[in-house]
Design a protein around this motif. Structure first.
Motif, PDB file in Angstrom:
ATOM      1  N   ASN A   1     -26.029   8.606 -10.935  1.00 12.36           N
ATOM      2  CA  ASN A   1     -25.753  10.022 -11.192  1.00 12.36           C
ATOM      3  C   ASN A   1     -27.055  10.803 -11.359  1.00 12.36           C
ATOM      4  OD1 ASN A   1     -24.128  12.302 -11.764  1.00 12.36           O
ATOM      5  ND2 ASN A   1     -24.315  11.921 -13.945  1.00 12.36           N
TER       6      ASN A   1
ATOM      7  N   LYS B   1     -22.667  15.476  -5.236  1.00 10.89           N
ATOM      8  CA  LYS B   1     -23.148  15.456  -6.615  1.00 10.89           C
ATOM      9  C   LYS B   1     -21.996  15.594  -7.602  1.00 10.89           C
ATOM     10  CE  LYS B   1     -27.672  17.347  -5.587  1.00 10.89           C
ATOM     11  NZ  LYS B   1     -28.597  18.458  -5.731  1.00 10.89           N
TER      12      LYS B   1
ATOM     13  N   ASN C   1     -20.836  12.765 -10.341  1.00  8.82           N
ATOM     14  CA  ASN C   1     -20.863  13.160 -11.743  1.00  8.82           C
ATOM     15  C   ASN C   1     -19.487  12.970 -12.392  1.00  8.82           C
ATOM     16  OD1 ASN C   1     -22.064  14.206 -14.086  1.00  8.82           O
ATOM     17  ND2 ASN C   1     -21.275  16.242 -13.636  1.00  8.82           N
TER      18      ASN C   1
END
Length: 144
Positions: free
Chosen positions: A77, A90, A94
């Motif tokens: 992450n 992303k 996450n």
């Protein structure tokens, strides 16, 4: 006066060429750094896959093995946020990391799905991120 003007033009040309060289060197270094981040991201995802296999096959301290999964996923992450060209991915990475932290009871039951999604990501398949999004969507975020 002519000499000063010629000297100024030559100095300008030399300065301009030097500026172009430094810009090219900077762009090359940025590219190298991005490649390093991508490599580290893929390494962390590979470690998560190995940790999941260890969790499923291992006996004994499952909590320690789960913490290793969480640790390596946190590393992935962190690296994905340093990569410039993975904007949509992303959020997915996450969210998977957040689910691993917040809902360990639910995620331990879905480690097979997570392993498949991460392996597809490592293999360069776009469906890996879609599988990860589906996994996050299947988590009951109201309960434990």
């Amino acid at each position: 006066m002519k000499r000063r003007m010629i000297s100024a033009i030559i100095l300008f040309i030399i300065t301009f060429v030097a500026l172009l060289v430094f810009i090219a060197l900077y762009m090359d270094e940025v590219r190298r750094v991005q490649e390093t981040y991508k490599s580290q991201y893929r390494t962390c995802l590979g470690d998560v896959v190995e940790d999941i296999k260890s969790y499923k096959n291992g006996e004994g301290d499952k909590e320690l093995r789960y913490r290793r999964i969480l640790s390596d996923m946190s590393g992935a992450n962190s690296f994905v946020f340093l990569i410039d060209d993975l904007e949509d991915e992303k959020k997915t990475v996450n969210e998977v990391n957040a689910c691993l932290m917040k809902y360990p009871e639910q995620m331990t039951k879905k480690l097979d799905e997570l392993e498949t999604a991460l392996q597809d990501i490592l293999d360069g398949l776009d469906k890996g991120y879609e599988e990860a999004e589906a996994l996050v969507g299947s988590i009951d975020k109201q309960g434990y």
